[in-house]
Design a protein around this motif. Structure first.
Motif, PDB file in Angstrom:
ATOM      1  N   ARG A  19       3.382   1.494   0.980  1.00 29.80           N
ATOM      2  CA  ARG A  19       2.554   1.231   2.165  1.00 29.80           C
ATOM      3  C   ARG A  19       1.839  -0.110   2.077  1.00 29.80           C
ATOM      4  O   ARG A  19       1.259  -0.580   3.064  1.00 29.80           O
ATOM      5  CB  ARG A  19       1.545   2.357   2.335  1.00 29.80           C
ATOM      6  CG  ARG A  19       2.197   3.702   2.654  1.00 29.80           C
ATOM      7  CD  ARG A  19       1.198   4.834   2.598  1.00 29.80           C
ATOM      8  NE  ARG A  19       0.120   4.652   3.559  1.00 29.80           N
ATOM      9  CZ  ARG A  19      -1.115   5.128   3.394  1.00 29.80           C
ATOM     10  NH1 ARG A  19      -1.422   5.800   2.288  1.00 29.80           N
ATOM     11  NH2 ARG A  19      -2.023   4.941   4.311  1.00 29.80           N
ATOM     12  N   SER A  20       1.884  -0.732   0.891  1.00 26.10           N
ATOM     13  CA  SER A  20       1.318  -2.070   0.721  1.00 26.10           C
ATOM     14  C   SER A  20       2.299  -2.924  -0.066  1.00 26.10           C
ATOM     15  O   SER A  20       3.032  -2.419  -0.923  1.00 26.10           O
ATOM     16  CB  SER A  20      -0.018  -2.025  -0.032  1.00 26.10           C
ATOM     17  OG  SER A  20      -0.998  -1.331   0.707  1.00 26.10           O
ATOM     18  N   LEU A  21       2.285  -4.226   0.229  1.00 24.00           N
ATOM     19  CA  LEU A  21       3.155  -5.185  -0.445  1.00 24.00           C
ATOM     20  C   LEU A  21       2.303  -6.348  -0.941  1.00 24.00           C
ATOM     21  O   LEU A  21       1.526  -6.916  -0.166  1.00 24.00           O
ATOM     22  CB  LEU A  21       4.231  -5.695   0.517  1.00 24.00           C
ATOM     23  CG  LEU A  21       5.122  -6.840   0.031  1.00 24.00           C
ATOM     24  CD1 LEU A  21       5.943  -6.417  -1.176  1.00 24.00           C
ATOM     25  CD2 LEU A  21       6.033  -7.311   1.171  1.00 24.00           C
ATOM     26  N   VAL A  30       5.354  -0.114   5.109  1.00 24.42           N
ATOM     27  CA  VAL A  30       4.325  -1.075   4.705  1.00 24.42           C
ATOM     28  C   VAL A  30       3.346  -1.322   5.854  1.00 24.42           C
ATOM     29  O   VAL A  30       3.743  -1.621   6.978  1.00 24.42           O
ATOM     30  CB  VAL A  30       4.954  -2.400   4.239  1.00 24.42           C
ATOM     31  CG1 VAL A  30       3.903  -3.518   4.163  1.00 24.42           C
ATOM     32  CG2 VAL A  30       5.619  -2.222   2.877  1.00 24.42           C
ATOM     33  N   MET A  82      11.247  -1.742   3.476  1.00 23.01           N
ATOM     34  CA  MET A  82      10.041  -0.951   3.227  1.00 23.01           C
ATOM     35  C   MET A  82       9.335  -0.715   4.555  1.00 23.01           C
ATOM     36  O   MET A  82       8.289  -1.294   4.841  1.00 23.01           O
ATOM     37  CB  MET A  82       9.106  -1.683   2.265  1.00 23.01           C
ATOM     38  CG  MET A  82       9.721  -2.038   0.935  1.00 23.01           C
ATOM     39  SD  MET A  82       8.559  -2.993  -0.083  1.00 23.01           S
ATOM     40  CE  MET A  82       9.595  -3.351  -1.495  1.00 23.01           C
ATOM     41  N   ILE A  99      -0.141  -6.410   3.716  1.00 24.52           N
ATOM     42  CA  ILE A  99       0.486  -7.359   2.791  1.00 24.52           C
ATOM     43  C   ILE A  99      -0.589  -8.283   2.240  1.00 24.52           C
ATOM     44  O   ILE A  99      -1.479  -8.719   2.992  1.00 24.52           O
ATOM     45  CB  ILE A  99       1.582  -8.189   3.494  1.00 24.52           C
ATOM     46  CG1 ILE A  99       2.683  -7.268   4.045  1.00 24.52           C
ATOM     47  CG2 ILE A  99       2.181  -9.221   2.543  1.00 24.52           C
ATOM     48  CD1 ILE A  99       3.711  -7.995   4.893  1.00 24.52           C
ATOM     49  N   VAL A 115       9.929  -5.992   4.550  1.00 27.59           N
ATOM     50  CA  VAL A 115       9.505  -4.880   5.410  1.00 27.59           C
ATOM     51  C   VAL A 115      10.706  -4.195   6.052  1.00 27.59           C
ATOM     52  O   VAL A 115      10.629  -3.028   6.450  1.00 27.59           O
ATOM     53  CB  VAL A 115       8.486  -5.328   6.487  1.00 27.59           C
ATOM     54  CG1 VAL A 115       7.201  -5.819   5.840  1.00 27.59           C
ATOM     55  CG2 VAL A 115       9.082  -6.365   7.419  1.00 27.59           C
TER      56      VAL A 115
END
Length: 382
Positions: A156-158, A185, A182, A188, A179
């Motif tokens: 959920r975060s990059l 996400v 993913m 970021i 994304v």
């Protein structure tokens, strides 16, 4: 936008003039030097003093920078958190920031990925993106383990880690590519040692984003009216190589920072040892340097790299090497005697002609210090 930037630094290079503006209290000299790039796409190079690539860096300084970057990452990122280290320059940096972040957040679920210019046999390419100004533009993001692929897909975060940001275009390209692989996400963050973009790229990011850096500022580049004879990039500069079957797992995804299986190293108290990484294989060079210092040696880390630069400025010398990964791309080592080494260790995942080439490079610089090759193997995760 950044505020209160009042300290101006002007760097005149053979290819043009670089003007940097930072906050008054920033000690720019502690983090970077400058050189002209042998690259018609971009004429300057920000040369980090704490990266362990073009200039010799002490392992403690490298770890301090990695921890400082990890400390700047937001504490409320939704998990799981995926990290991406950018090839080839920021592969050790990316893994070191990931390790430092995990030490600060031991209960958080996270995965480390790495862009690469080497194709890993049997791995799935989940994303591709281009770095337009680079000597080697094409990046691959690969995963070998289905469990890591599943975790990455649930991120959920990059967090994207690089050593330097000039415009942020590569961050945008990497984020857009990732994304797609993913889709969950939500946030970021980009993290680097020096960021000269004035955060101007954030609006172009595909998800709400924040920029983190040790040094932030603005940049203005003016190309020289009369350019030096900068060579065209070699035809093989962007060619992919082949990762060895026993190569580093970071190239195909990690759940924790890795360590190679290799022979132990020793050093006499006070012995000055230069530890050379090779291309993307650079995190283990840091670990070897730390091992040397535990014996009382004085270690520094550098890296054989594809990055082409002109002599002058930060570059006191340039030695040429073959690419051990078989791409045919030219490789270089700068400032080889900057640490004044008593011994040189080449830390590699590919057995090739590194010892002969390193001895020849030293001889060309008037040195006959001994050279050893440390061959590294990695077991697949799981």
């Amino acid at each position: 936008m950044l505020q209160e930037l009042s300290q101006k630094t002007i760097i005149d290079l053979a290819t043009g003039r670089l003007e940097l503006v930072t906050a008054e209290d920033v000690d720019l000299d502690a983090y970077c030097d400058f050189a002209a790039r042998a690259n018609p796409k971009r004429g300057f190079l920000i040369v980090s003093k704490v990266l362990g690539r073009h200039l010799p860096a002490r392992p403690a300084a490298m770890r301090e920078a990695m921890d400082a970057m990890a400390a700047r990452i937001a504490t409320d990122l939704p998990g799981p958190v995926a990290f991406l280290g950018m090839a080839e320059t920021a592969t050790a940096l990316g893994q070191g920031v990931f390790a430092a972040w995990q030490a600060r957040n031991p209960a958080r679920e996270a995965v480390y990925l790495q862009s690469s210019r080497q194709r890993a046999r049997g791995a799935e390419v989940i994303a591709r993106f281009e770095e337009g100004h680079s000597h080697a533009t094409s990046h691959l993001v690969q995963i070998a383990d289905p469990a890591i692929r599943k975790l990455a897909a649930s991120a959920r975060s990059l967090v994207i880690v690089d050593d330097e940001c000039s415009t942020g275009k590569t961050f945008v390209a990497a984020a857009e590519a990732l994304v797609g692989a993913m889709p969950l996400v939500e946030r970021i963050e980009t993290v680097c040692i020096t960021d000269w973009s004035d955060r101007g790229y954030l609006d172009a990011m595909p998800r709400p984003s924040a920029a983190r850096a040790i040094v932030e500022g603005r940049m203005d580049w003016t190309a020289a009216a009369v350019q030096p004879a900068v060579p065209e990039l070699a035809a093989a500069s962007n060619a992919p190589g082949a990762a060895p079957a026993s190569g580093m797992a970071s190239r195909t995804g990690l759940l924790a920072s890795e360590a190679a299986t290799r022979a132990p190293v020793r050093a006499a108290p006070g012995e000055r040892v230069l530890v050379l990484g090779e291309g993307e294989h650079s995190y283990e060079a840091l670990r070897v340097a730390e091992e040397i210092e535990r014996y009382g040696g004085i270690a520094a880390v550098q890296c054989i790299t594809r990055s082409p630069a002109l002599l002058g400025g930060a570059m006191a010398s340039r030695s040429t090497f073959a690419d051990s990964y078989g791409s045919g791309a030219p490789c270089f080592l700068y400032n080889m005697l900057g640490h004044a080494p008593d011994r040189v260790l080449v830390v590699t995942e590919v057995a090739a002609g590194q010892q002969t080439e390193t001895e020849a490079a030293l001889a060309a610089l008037g040195s006959a210090v001994p050279v050893e090759v440390v061959l590294c193997h990695y077991a697949a995760e799981g």
